[in-house]
Design an enzyme around this catalytic site. Sequence first.
Site, PDB file in Angstrom:
ATOM      1  N   SER A 178       4.783 -49.913 -26.477  1.00 24.45           N
ATOM      2  CA  SER A 178       4.773 -50.246 -25.059  1.00 24.45           C
ATOM      3  C   SER A 178       5.078 -51.741 -24.883  1.00 24.45           C
ATOM      4  O   SER A 178       6.102 -52.208 -25.360  1.00 24.45           O
ATOM      5  CB  SER A 178       3.430 -49.849 -24.441  1.00 24.45           C
ATOM      6  OG  SER A 178       3.521 -49.843 -23.042  1.00 24.45           O
ATOM      7  N   ASP A 410       8.703 -39.683 -23.063  1.00 25.36           N
ATOM      8  CA  ASP A 410       8.051 -40.883 -22.516  1.00 25.36           C
ATOM      9  C   ASP A 410       8.213 -40.857 -20.998  1.00 25.36           C
ATOM     10  O   ASP A 410       9.331 -40.793 -20.485  1.00 25.36           O
ATOM     11  CB  ASP A 410       8.671 -42.151 -23.105  1.00 25.36           C
ATOM     12  CG  ASP A 410       7.867 -43.398 -22.746  1.00 25.36           C
ATOM     13  OD1 ASP A 410       7.551 -43.570 -21.547  1.00 25.36           O
ATOM     14  OD2 ASP A 410       7.540 -44.185 -23.649  1.00 25.36           O
ATOM     15  N   HIS A 447       4.392 -41.327 -23.836  1.00 25.84           N
ATOM     16  CA  HIS A 447       4.414 -42.770 -24.059  1.00 25.84           C
ATOM     17  C   HIS A 447       3.498 -43.172 -25.224  1.00 25.84           C
ATOM     18  O   HIS A 447       2.280 -43.105 -25.106  1.00 25.84           O
ATOM     19  CB  HIS A 447       3.993 -43.496 -22.780  1.00 25.84           C
ATOM     20  CG  HIS A 447       4.162 -44.985 -22.861  1.00 25.84           C
ATOM     21  ND1 HIS A 447       5.362 -45.583 -23.157  1.00 25.84           N
ATOM     22  CD2 HIS A 447       3.281 -45.994 -22.697  1.00 25.84           C
ATOM     23  CE1 HIS A 447       5.203 -46.893 -23.166  1.00 25.84           C
ATOM     24  NE2 HIS A 447       3.957 -47.174 -22.888  1.00 25.84           N
TER      25      HIS A 447
END
Length: 514
Positions: A178, A410, A447
């Site tokens: 991230s 994601d 994610h």
Amino acid sequence: MTANTSKCAALANLAAPGFVVEKAEIVPAGPAPAADGSGAVDGSGELLPEHCLVQGMLNPRIGAGGRKFGLGFDLRMPTNWNGRFAFHGGGGLDGRLAPALGDIFGSVRPSALARGFAVVSADGGHRGDWLDGSFGLDQQARIDYAYNALDKVTLKAKELVGQYYGAAPDYSYLLGCSNGGRQGLMASQRFPLHFDGIVAGDPSIKFSRIAVDQIWNTQVAARIAPKDENGRPIISRAFSDGDLRLVADSVLKRCDALDGLADGIIHDWRGCDFDPGVLTCKEEKTDGCLSEAQAGALRDLYGGPRTSDGKPLYGAFNYDTGIADPTWRTMHIGSSGTGEWDSADATLGLSNMRYYQRTPPDPKLDPMDFDFDRDVQRTRHTGAMSDADSTFLETFARHGKMIVYNGLSDQGMASSVLVDWYDEVVSVNGKSIRESVRLFLIPGMCHCSGGKATDRFDMLEAIMAWVEEGRAPDRIEAMSAAFPGISRPLCPHPLVARYKGGDVNKADSFMCTD
Ligand code: CA
């Protein structure tokens, strides 16, 4: 007092103007602390070895609004050191000081620290909630979050490692997902000599355009949502959970077997040409179909933001099973039953746009007023310092290796954006760059982890083998929490895994191919 105790405590003597040491003490072997910095024990059972913990701050100062700023860090140096150093990547908008484990949000077990690495983490230059962009009112805090905390904390940590052990690290790594993935890309582009090996997971590569996409998503959902008693759109009701499951099932039906096996995982994601129009109701809306407005909204969500004349402003998302994962709802539409939105797009995304991405900041910006023809250019100043999409990697490629990965489900980071970047990296640097930088796309993964995916893999082992032994990751074996007992190869883009025959549970039954 042991020698280590006094040697660790002595690091406090290095305090100087612009360098505060808050803590320098031996932590005995024991359970890992929780990632939120609360002091609670991590629930995973992770055990840490005895280590010297140094917490401190570089460049403390008072900034915009009288707020205290500075580059906070947490450095952990194990007594039994393996000669390696790692930077523990951040997340969201940072603002908190996670214990430096080097574990990519728990996906690397044992953590780098447990394996004997010295590990440092940083708070990104400000303290607060990781959803809160208000630090962006301060000019220097913008720079610190964008890239400067990564740079300065890494250099200081390496200096402290040298002081403590009397030797520089043999190898330096960065492990992140991230925002930590963005830091990994940033390190390869802006500080190409800092690290020998980088793992950059689900990176917010075009961070400013992700914020644009989040505003877009909120407007699209609001367009088709029913209204509350005050006339405000209830975006959580744009799609029911049943609608989202219907889409996931329909995507699977069309695309699962393209890779040779209907196993609930779409490896051949580029071959998947799903269009939600096939689900449009013939008559009135029922559970088994989507309204025309919903199908249109899905096309807009998956196509990404555009100007009024159709110019793409971010990138397209691929259809995959993750649309039925709870994280998709949490990201885009939330669960609030009123016009007080609680989706991540409308909270984190909006705060990011209001305070950080926009120049000048506009704390009162109404997401419904954002104009995709006029307002995107207001993000270019911050974009120029925190987007990590440069492609010229000449210096890094001379000595470094980098594994980049992204979940194909994601919910916030479009894989196509990363693919476009990687393809340009190859064309700018030449095909030999594949011996230094590889991209892995992970079917079904949301994610950083989760989803109906093989989301259990050891990227730390893979990057160490590549850096230290020259064993390039031609395929990385991954296990699954969602499908217990199966394994699949993760393949370097542009290759995908295809079933070649044999035991359907085993990675060996799949090959990485075009
Ligand atoms: Ca399949």
